[in-house]
Design a protein around this motif. Structure first.
Motif, PDB file in Angstrom:
ATOM      1  N   ILE A 238      -4.419  -7.548  -1.228  1.00 50.49           N
ATOM      2  CA  ILE A 238      -4.628  -7.090   0.153  1.00 50.49           C
ATOM      3  C   ILE A 238      -4.302  -5.600   0.198  1.00 50.49           C
ATOM      4  O   ILE A 238      -3.287  -5.172  -0.354  1.00 50.49           O
ATOM      5  CB  ILE A 238      -3.708  -7.859   1.122  1.00 50.49           C
ATOM      6  CG1 ILE A 238      -4.020  -9.362   1.082  1.00 50.49           C
ATOM      7  CG2 ILE A 238      -3.847  -7.340   2.541  1.00 50.49           C
ATOM      8  CD1 ILE A 238      -3.071 -10.187   1.903  1.00 50.49           C
ATOM      9  N   PRO A 239      -5.137  -4.771   0.840  1.00 46.63           N
ATOM     10  CA  PRO A 239      -4.855  -3.327   0.913  1.00 46.63           C
ATOM     11  C   PRO A 239      -3.504  -3.036   1.552  1.00 46.63           C
ATOM     12  O   PRO A 239      -3.002  -3.809   2.374  1.00 46.63           O
ATOM     13  CB  PRO A 239      -6.009  -2.777   1.774  1.00 46.63           C
ATOM     14  CG  PRO A 239      -7.106  -3.793   1.641  1.00 46.63           C
ATOM     15  CD  PRO A 239      -6.417  -5.114   1.484  1.00 46.63           C
ATOM     16  N   VAL A 240      -2.947  -1.881   1.201  1.00 48.66           N
ATOM     17  CA  VAL A 240      -1.648  -1.469   1.739  1.00 48.66           C
ATOM     18  C   VAL A 240      -1.678  -1.450   3.265  1.00 48.66           C
ATOM     19  O   VAL A 240      -0.769  -1.962   3.938  1.00 48.66           O
ATOM     20  CB  VAL A 240      -1.250  -0.085   1.190  1.00 48.66           C
ATOM     21  CG1 VAL A 240      -0.030   0.454   1.923  1.00 48.66           C
ATOM     22  CG2 VAL A 240      -0.967  -0.169  -0.309  1.00 48.66           C
ATOM     23  N   ALA A 241      -2.739  -0.881   3.836  1.00 52.58           N
ATOM     24  CA  ALA A 241      -2.802  -0.742   5.299  1.00 52.58           C
ATOM     25  C   ALA A 241      -2.810  -2.080   6.006  1.00 52.58           C
ATOM     26  O   ALA A 241      -2.321  -2.191   7.136  1.00 52.58           O
ATOM     27  CB  ALA A 241      -4.047   0.062   5.684  1.00 52.58           C
ATOM     28  N   ASP A 242      -3.368  -3.101   5.358  1.00 51.42           N
ATOM     29  CA  ASP A 242      -3.434  -4.422   5.985  1.00 51.42           C
ATOM     30  C   ASP A 242      -2.094  -5.140   5.964  1.00 51.42           C
ATOM     31  O   ASP A 242      -1.956  -6.192   6.601  1.00 51.42           O
ATOM     32  CB  ASP A 242      -4.493  -5.286   5.299  1.00 51.42           C
ATOM     33  CG  ASP A 242      -5.904  -4.790   5.567  1.00 51.42           C
ATOM     34  OD1 ASP A 242      -6.056  -3.952   6.475  1.00 51.42           O
ATOM     35  OD2 ASP A 242      -6.837  -5.218   4.872  1.00 51.42           O
ATOM     36  N   HIS A 243      -1.123  -4.621   5.230  1.00 55.37           N
ATOM     37  CA  HIS A 243       0.229  -5.187   5.248  1.00 55.37           C
ATOM     38  C   HIS A 243       1.038  -4.698   6.444  1.00 55.37           C
ATOM     39  O   HIS A 243       1.832  -5.456   7.013  1.00 55.37           O
ATOM     40  CB  HIS A 243       0.997  -4.801   3.979  1.00 55.37           C
ATOM     41  CG  HIS A 243       0.585  -5.523   2.742  1.00 55.37           C
ATOM     42  ND1 HIS A 243      -0.595  -5.289   2.090  1.00 55.37           N
ATOM     43  CD2 HIS A 243       1.223  -6.507   2.020  1.00 55.37           C
ATOM     44  CE1 HIS A 243      -0.680  -6.055   1.010  1.00 55.37           C
ATOM     45  NE2 HIS A 243       0.414  -6.811   0.958  1.00 55.37           N
TER      46      HIS A 243
END
Length: 698
Positions: A168-173
């Motif tokens: 999962i992309p960093v921003a989606d965390h």
């Protein structure tokens, strides 16, 4: 970007304010610590005393004011002078603020522009910059997963290595709870560990956690997790930092145990969800909902349409099924493909035939050959190939040695194929569902027989006369409640009299319906030969004892339109309600006596004179009894609705049922409304058998 609060706590900051002339107008506690001057000494004095004297040109204090007013914001490293003569390397940030003159300043300075200055020792700033640079490099290059959680235990920072592990992309965390990303099968234990670190401040090192993530839903992982508290502001809850290492290969045993727990959790959830009702379609939908999306991305349940119940499966013949439930989380065209099919015919040689020949679940890859053999139609085969399904498990629904139907579990081509353990799980799910479906099927058959028998025995067109207008309703209970023994009738008697009768045999199913039929037929036969209600109930009581009916209630009313008089007797049934033309509602027969089948207790009758236009309401307890409600409340509600019954009886009957049973009947319900009229002409007393005791009507 603003600096984090904990970082500022590690760097002492001096705050002071200067006016346009370079005099000190504000002096904060940090300034006293940095420069050594108290507020009384520093305020209103030239700020030049805070800096070493320049060899030539304007001093540092003047430059700070000049640059702040000219640029709006300026930062610089300048030497500063402590009160004891020590020269310090400091970092300054200055900016103008309008209308901030100190209260002790001259009145004419109020509203003037003040330059606010923030100052810190240079070595402190250098230390923080070094630490930040190290942290940035660490987060960018470290192969170990790193994470920072805030006071609410939500992601605020993580490195790319952890994002890659999660898929999962960093921003989606950012801003999400770790439980949304790290999906465990430990009953919330990992979440409790995070909370304990934040609340108690005790680090955890090397804890093994089995999990999956939404980015890798079919990949079981084992991670070694170390957690430690991060410093927070005074009185606040600390955040949590963590290091996560993927040790899946090393901890295969834990991985297998986690997968086993996941399968057991699915079986446990399926056991709780499937079979909550005895309805075939509902049970099938429960199976479909229980397996998605953890086990599969789509599922269907189909029942085989056998020519006769004991027909055996023949692999050389086409197999016809009826699809009773379907569902998918896949995008179009998959939902349309599943919903468009109602009845399906599988040609010999299909995957369904291969599965039924062995009686065991079968895993099949969805390719051109499977689609052509199973779909049986070119367009359907193409839709199946375009649906995104890559793998299917076909499992038989076998109960009590007979094939009831099939269930199909489908996974997207992007997910791994079903394993041998998945095949076993599919078989267990199908076995549990098959038993629930067969129970529902058998119950539905008995329910249909009971309902058919009951409807056949109830009057479709009760006797009516010109003087008695009747509306009658019978509502069977819901599918969750077996058919009961409610019955009613309206019987035209000799000399123009009319009998109205309603009863309820205790129990459900075919036995109750059969007992109801015996009493109904007996009551109709006796009505023309028993002139008084108590005598008829006595005969019904004897018939109930002879046929083994242990408990039944009955209310019997005889009305004579020539006199307007009625006689009634009650055997344990809810009382008769009478609506008078003025809207008042009277209760008659509210001393119900003993039910039929008890024996040994004589019945008594009540006599009443009823006005022209009165409406009688006979009913069974399903209309006034509800779970969690006292029967008196139900009777009061019925009286209220009956008081409003001034319109046509058919319309009023529907209105009363809708008001008292807004969600439908859960138990069998009978309602009979009769509007009474008078016969015009000579009136005489009705026939009354000598010696009969009657109570005067009210």
């Amino acid at each position: 970007m603003s600096e984090p609060g904990p970082l500022l706590e590690q760097v002492p900051v001096a705050v002071f304010g200067l006016d346009a002339a370079g005099r000190v107008r504000y002096w904060g506690p940090g300034a006293e610590d940095l420069f050594g001057y108290g507020a009384a000494t520093a305020l209103s004095r030239p700020a030049a005393a805070l800096f070493p004297a320049p060899p030539e040109g304007p001093g540092p204090a003047e430059r700070l004011v000049e640059r702040a007013l000219a640029l709006g914001y300026w930062r610089a490293r300048l030497p500063a002078l402590h009160r004891d003569g020590t020269v310090m390397d400091c970092g300054f940030r200055v900016f103008p603020v309008t209308g901030s003159a100190d209260a002790d300043a001259d009145a004419d300075a109020a509203g003037a522009t003040v330059v606010m200055a923030l100052a810190s020792r240079g070595e402190e700033l250098d230390r923080v910059k070094t630490n930040l640079a190290f942290l940035d490099a660490l987060f960018e290059t470290c192969p170990i997963g790193l994470v920072m959680l805030d006071e609410e235990l939500r992601y605020v920072h993580l490195n790319q290595a952890l994002a890659d592990m999660d898929g999962i992309p960093v921003a989606d965390h950012l801003g999400r709870d770790p439980a949304e990303i790290m999906i465990t099968a430990d009953g919330g234990e990992f979440r409790r560990m995070l909370s304990a670190v934040a609340d108690e401040g005790r680090p955890l090192v090397g804890v093994l956690v089995g999990m999956r993530t939404p980015g890798r839903p079919d990949v079981d992982q084992v991670r070694s997790v170390s957690l430690f508290p991060l410093s927070g502001t005074a009185g606040s809850r600390a955040g949590v930092g963590g290091l996560l290492v993927d040790v899946t290969d090393r901890e295969q045993a834990l991985l297998e145990a986690t997968a086993a727990r996941r399968r057991l959790a699915l079986l446990d959830r399926a056991g709780a969800l499937i079979g909550t009702t005895l309805d075939v379609d509902t049970t099938a939908r429960e199976l479909v909902e229980a397996v998605m999306p953890d086990f599969c991305d789509g599922s269907v349940v189909e029942m085989v349409e056998w020519t006769y119940p004991s027909e055996a499966f023949d692999p050389d013949l086409p197999l016809s099924t009826r699809r009773i439930a379907s569902g998918t989380v896949l995008p179009p065209p998959a939902p349309g493909l599943l919903a468009a099919l109602d009845r399906v015919t599988y040609p010999p040689g299909s995957g369904i035939h291969r599965m039924l020949s062995t009686g065991r679940p079968l895993c099949v890859r969805v390719d051109e050959e499977f689609a052509a053999r199973t779909a049986g139609h070119r367009d359907l085969a193409r839709q199946l190939l375009d649906s995104g399904v890559g793998w299917v498990v076909i499992a038989p629904l076998i109960a009590r040695g007979h094939v009831q139907g099939i269930t199909v579990f489908a996974r997207a081509a992007s997910r791994p194929a079903f394993t041998e353990q998945d095949l076993g799980l599919a078989g267990e799910l199908a076995s549990r569902a098959a038993l629930c479906l067969d129970n529902a099927r058998l119950y539905s058959r008995v329910q249909d027989i009971s309902l058919t028998l009951q409807r056949a025995l109830l009057p479709t067109a009760p006797d009516t006369t010109a003087q008695v207008d009747v509306a009658h309703r019978y509502l069977p209970g819901s599918r969750a409640t077996e058919v009961g023994g409610d019955w009613y009738d309206v019987i035209a008697l000799p000399d123009g009299r009319v009998a109205l009768v309603v009863g309820d045999v205790m129990g459900h199913g075919v036995p109750a319906a059969a007992s109801m039929g015996r009493l109904h037929i007996t009551a109709r036969a006796l009505a023309r030969h028993c002139p008084d209600p108590e005598g008829l109930l006595a005969e019904l009581d004897a018939a109930a004892q002879d046929t083994g009916i242990e408990l039944a209630t009955c209310l019997y009313v005889v009305y004579d339109p020539r006199t307007g008089r009625a006689r009634l007797a009650n055997a344990g049934h809810p009382p008769l309600l009478v609506r008078h033309p003025d809207g008042t509602v009277e209760t008659l027969g509210d001393l119900p006596g003993v039910p039929l089948g008890v024996g040994g207790v004589p019945f008594r009758s009540t006599r009443a004179e009823l006005p022209d236009g009165a409406v009688l309401a006979l009913y069974t307890d399903g209309l006034v009894e509800a779970r969690g409600q006292d029967i008196d409340a139900g009777l009061d509600a019925l009286r209220t609705e009956l008081a409003r019954a001034a319109g046509p009886l058919e319309q009023e009957a529907d209105r009363i049922l809708a008001a008292l049973l807004p969600d439908g009947a859960t138990d069998d319900t009978v309602l009979v409304l009769a509007r009474l009229g008078r016969t015009r002409g000579e009136a005489r007393e009705p026939y009354e058998e000598p010696g009969v005791r009657s109570d005067p009507g009210r």
